[in-house]
Design an enzyme around this catalytic site. Sequence first.
Site, short mmCIF file in Angstrom:
data_model
loop_
_atom_site.label_atom_id
_atom_site.label_comp_id
_atom_site.label_asym_id
_atom_site.label_seq_id
_atom_site.Cartn_x
_atom_site.Cartn_y
_atom_site.Cartn_z
N ASN A 237 -19.59 -3.41 -38.14
CA ASN A 237 -21.03 -3.38 -37.86
C ASN A 237 -21.50 -1.93 -37.98
O ASN A 237 -20.73 -1.02 -38.30
CB ASN A 237 -21.31 -3.96 -36.46
CG ASN A 237 -22.79 -4.18 -36.22
OD1 ASN A 237 -23.48 -4.77 -37.05
ND2 ASN A 237 -23.31 -3.71 -35.11
N LYS A 238 -22.77 -1.73 -37.72
CA LYS A 238 -23.41 -0.41 -37.85
C LYS A 238 -22.57 0.70 -37.21
O LYS A 238 -22.03 0.52 -36.12
CB LYS A 238 -24.80 -0.49 -37.19
CG LYS A 238 -25.62 0.76 -37.23
CD LYS A 238 -25.75 1.35 -38.61
CE LYS A 238 -26.28 0.38 -39.65
NZ LYS A 238 -26.09 0.84 -41.04
N ASP B 237 -21.71 -7.15 -39.94
CA ASP B 237 -21.90 -7.24 -41.39
C ASP B 237 -20.74 -7.95 -42.07
O ASP B 237 -20.89 -8.46 -43.18
CB ASP B 237 -22.10 -5.85 -41.99
CG ASP B 237 -23.45 -5.31 -41.56
OD1 ASP B 237 -23.55 -4.81 -40.43
OD2 ASP B 237 -24.41 -5.46 -42.35
N ARG C 63 -33.13 -5.06 -44.62
CA ARG C 63 -31.75 -4.73 -44.26
C ARG C 63 -31.28 -5.72 -43.20
O ARG C 63 -32.07 -6.55 -42.74
CB ARG C 63 -31.58 -3.25 -43.84
CG ARG C 63 -32.71 -2.58 -43.16
CD ARG C 63 -33.07 -3.11 -41.81
NE ARG C 63 -31.93 -3.20 -40.94
CZ ARG C 63 -31.82 -4.01 -39.90
NH1 ARG C 63 -32.82 -4.84 -39.58
NH2 ARG C 63 -30.73 -4.05 -39.15
O1 MRU Z 1 -27.62 -0.81 -42.52
P1 MRU Z 1 -28.24 -2.04 -41.93
O2 MRU Z 1 -29.48 -1.77 -41.16
O3 MRU Z 1 -28.38 -3.14 -42.94
O4 MRU Z 1 -27.15 -2.54 -40.88
C1 MRU Z 1 -27.41 -3.70 -40.15
C2 MRU Z 1 -26.40 -3.97 -39.09
O5 MRU Z 1 -25.44 -3.25 -38.93
C3 MRU Z 1 -26.61 -5.22 -38.28
O6 MRU Z 1 -26.09 -5.05 -37.00
C4 MRU Z 1 -25.88 -6.39 -38.97
O7 MRU Z 1 -26.28 -6.50 -40.30
C5 MRU Z 1 -26.12 -7.66 -38.28
S1 MRU Z 1 -27.73 -8.30 -38.56
C6 MRU Z 1 -27.84 -9.80 -37.82
#
Ligand code: MRU
Length: 326
Positions: free
Chosen positions: A229-230, A219, A49
């Site tokens: 982002n998350k 993202d 991920r």
């Molecule tokens: O759901 P995930 O774990 O894939 O989400 C990841 C994130 O939100 C990260 O902060 C983002 O991808 C940046 S990674 C350099």
Amino acid sequence: MTTPSWHPVQWTGDAVRLLDQRRLPTEEVYVTCRTVEEVALGITDMVVRGAPAIGITAAYGVALAAQLGVDVDAAIQRLAATRPTAVNLFWALERMRRTPRESLMDEAHRVLEEDKAICRAIGEHGAALIPDGATVLTHCNAGALATGAYGTALAVIREAARTKRIRVFADETRPYLQGSRLTAWELQKDGVDVTVITDNMAGWFMQKGEITCAIVGSDRTVRNGDVCNKIGTYTVAVLCKHHGLPFYAAVPVSTLDLTMRTGAEIPIEERPPREVTHVGDRQLVPTGVPVRNPSFDVTPAALVTAIITERGVARTPYESSLAGLV
Ligand code: MRU
């Protein structure tokens, strides 16, 4: 920055090998994907991920299709249907779509190697923003686990920590716990001073003056500077604004989506309810009670102090500063 001894994504010669991030922090085991379908499931099920790592994995998935002699366009279509929010997935697949079949493996290797260099450059550009003695709050995992190596937000922290006294607060990051499971794991391995807090503690520590700034990954970051982002990142940014603290996003150019004007256009993934109702086998919500599980949120550009890319640091107005970098 030292290169980690472990790798989230590797090509073995006939398969894509993924560090199983679902099993961290207690078990360091790998999943070997020998078909395009296995690579696709590895992304959907979050064996791997993080936006750049998803893009790298998808690139290897396409190269694997070519090596197996299966339909490359069908592979691209299948991989594109895994996770909708991280634009790096579609960026990498588009790059592979334009590559001649015989060069697909070389191109996948290039996507990985370029990402390592990009993360290093993000670290170098961002480290100057972090003062000596800082306590940096980060959310989710934007580290080496989420990229080719070093990370984006964590590359900035790693680079700053080489020459300054830096302490990190890692938000636990409910519901999937990327902060407590993954960020804490990789920073501890690197000897960076990391403390885990639950998501609802950040405001309290800011009020007490214990946090200097926040830095997160992304993202998808769009033309006006809105940062996706998350889930929970928006809350961190609002708290930073209230407490007068800088809020930084570390974003490779491959995560910029200048085709979208504002964050309202970004497709936000809704993940299975079980991630909210359960932690492991333990049920936390009464059976039958509905839950929601949006995996990402959008932080409006007005809350973002600066966007750190491998080509430099962009500041408001983002419409022109980001376009200038691309
Ligand atoms: O759901 P995930 O774990 O894939 O989400 C990841 C994130 O939100 C990260 O902060 C983002 O991808 C940046 S990674 C350099």
